[in-house]
Design a protein around this motif. Structure first.
Motif, short mmCIF file in Angstrom:
data_model
loop_
_atom_site.label_atom_id
_atom_site.label_comp_id
_atom_site.label_asym_id
_atom_site.label_seq_id
_atom_site.Cartn_x
_atom_site.Cartn_y
_atom_site.Cartn_z
N ASN A 114 -13.18 -11.41 -1.60
CA ASN A 114 -12.30 -12.62 -1.64
C ASN A 114 -11.44 -12.82 -0.53
O ASN A 114 -10.86 -13.87 -0.33
N GLY A 115 -11.80 -11.96 0.68
CA GLY A 115 -11.07 -12.25 1.89
C GLY A 115 -9.59 -11.83 1.72
O GLY A 115 -8.89 -12.54 2.55
N ARG A 116 -9.14 -11.21 0.89
CA ARG A 116 -7.58 -10.89 0.71
C ARG A 116 -7.45 -9.37 1.18
O ARG A 116 -8.35 -8.29 0.88
N TYR A 117 -6.27 -9.16 1.55
CA TYR A 117 -5.58 -7.89 1.60
C TYR A 117 -5.06 -7.46 0.19
O TYR A 117 -4.48 -8.33 -0.52
N GLU A 118 -5.37 -6.35 -0.20
CA GLU A 118 -4.67 -5.88 -1.46
C GLU A 118 -4.08 -4.36 -1.36
O GLU A 118 -4.45 -3.77 -0.53
N ILE A 119 -3.34 -3.87 -2.46
CA ILE A 119 -2.94 -2.59 -2.57
C ILE A 119 -3.68 -1.83 -3.37
O ILE A 119 -3.76 -2.19 -4.64
N ASP A 120 -4.35 -0.70 -2.84
CA ASP A 120 -5.06 0.16 -3.74
C ASP A 120 -4.10 1.05 -4.38
O ASP A 120 -3.63 1.88 -3.69
N CYS A 121 -3.91 1.02 -5.57
CA CYS A 121 -2.70 1.80 -6.07
C CYS A 121 -3.33 3.15 -6.69
O CYS A 121 -3.85 3.26 -7.68
N ASN A 122 -3.35 4.04 -5.50
CA ASN A 122 -4.35 5.27 -5.89
C ASN A 122 -3.14 6.43 -5.85
O ASN A 122 -3.74 7.48 -6.04
N ALA A 123 -2.16 6.11 -5.76
CA ALA A 123 -0.88 7.21 -5.83
C ALA A 123 -0.95 8.46 -4.72
O ALA A 123 -0.85 9.52 -4.93
N LYS A 124 -1.52 7.99 -3.60
CA LYS A 124 -1.61 8.74 -2.41
C LYS A 124 -0.27 9.37 -1.81
O LYS A 124 -0.03 10.31 -1.07
N GLY A 125 0.89 8.58 -2.12
CA GLY A 125 2.29 8.82 -1.77
C GLY A 125 2.51 8.06 -0.50
O GLY A 125 1.87 7.48 0.19
#
Length: 334
Positions: free
Chosen positions: A82-93
């Motif tokens: 989709n050509g968007r930046y996203e936040i990957d909610c992966n709890a890496k800290g």
């Protein structure tokens, strides 16, 4: 001779299990700034021998805070579909760095003179603010509104910058004003607990000669009028609410090369001096490393008496002229 030694770098993760998945960044997150940029804020605390700094307590508190604010513990990624930046909610800290400083001497508002940009920070004491407000009040003009403290402050700063830049009277100048849209969105279905950006940009386009030569009230009124938002329709109930049209603002970026830009962001109402992590509030706060020339912040003073500080980034050749105009205009009747 001063030095800073990193003792330990730790990635602090949320204290509890948090939701997984991706959150796309809104247009407001992406407009003007890049997704990998942020505003640096420095907070300075006095030594407290009764409550020495304990990094473990700090990290524990951070891990608990990352539970409700779990996107801050994620990672940015680009969605090629989709050509968007996203936040990957992966709890890496979130990164926590514990350092030691030896004989550290702090110098505020200075940098190498060989650098083309300077970031001065000038005090704006309450007496000076009141003087400006009285001057504006004495410049009688029929209006159906009362000018705010911010509008007077912003008008004075913009005027001083235009003078310091030595602009021709027929030069187009544009002021960007960062507007908090959170309160405006409450009635339009803003999700509870939403922690994304909802800052918008009001704009004022004028001739430099009008800003420099006309009374301060003229500039303050133009800023007031620039706050008048566009109107958009609420698709949920068909009502029309006042709000800034993001598509309009985004399309206006194409016009940036034709005018000289100055941006003002007021943090005057933010509780910057209430950041108590167990050893009292900070004695000094500072916006650090402003990226772009022509960007400024108004922040509250530590003595909380109605005084402020103005931190901005200008070309080094304009820095001293700005300070001269900033204070000379306050002491004059205009």
């Amino acid at each position: 001779m001063s030095s800073i030694k990193v003792k330990k770098s730790t990635m602090v993760c949320p204290a509890k299990v948090t939701p997984k998945g991706s959150l796309w960044l809104s247009k407001i997150d992406m407009i003007i700034r890049t997704p990998y940029s942020h505003t640096n804020v420095l907070l300075f605390y006095p030594p407290n021998n009764n409550k020495p700094f304990d990094p473990n307590i700090f990290k524990e508190a951070l891990s608990k805070a990352l539970v409700p604010f779990y996107p801050m513990a994620g990672r940015l990624k680009f969605n090629h579909e989709n050509g968007r930046y996203e936040i990957d909610c992966n709890a890496k800290g979130a990164l926590f760095i514990d350092c030691n400083a030896t004989r550290l001497k702090l110098s505020f508002g200075t940098s190498s003179m060989s650098h083309p940009y300077q970031q001065p920070s000038v005090p704006f004491i309450s007496q000076q603010v009141n003087t400006l407000k009285l001057q504006v009040k004495s410049q009688q003009e029929v209006t159906n509104y009362k000018l705010s403290t911010f509008e007077v402050q912003a008008g004075h700063v913009w005027r001083s910058v235009c003078m310091a830049r030595g602009l021709a009277n027929d030069q187009d100048v544009k002021l960007y004003i960062v507007v908090n849209g959170r309160s405006r969105m409450k009635e339009m279905g803003l999700p509870k607990g939403y922690c994304g950006n909802i800052h918008l940009y009001a704009t004022c386009l004028e001739k430099a000669g009008d800003i420099k030569c006309k009374p301060l009230r003229y500039t303050a009124c133009k800023i007031h009028e620039g706050h008048k938002p566009l109107r958009v329709k609420n698709e949920r109930n068909g009502t029309t609410k006042k709000f800034d049209d993001i598509e309009y603002i985004k399309s206006a970026i194409d016009y940036l090369n034709h005018v000289l830009i100055f941006a003002i962001n007021s943090w005057a109402s933010l509780p910057l001096y209430e950041g108590d992590f167990g050893w009292g509030g900070p004695t000094f706060t500072r916006i650090n490393a402003i990226k772009y020339e022509g960007k400024s912040y108004i922040t509250p003073s530590s003595n909380r008496d109605g005084s402020f500080s103005v931190t901005l980034k200008l070309f080094s050749t304009h820095k001293e002229a700005f300070k001269e105009y900033f204070y000379n205009i306050i002491s004059s009747k205009y």
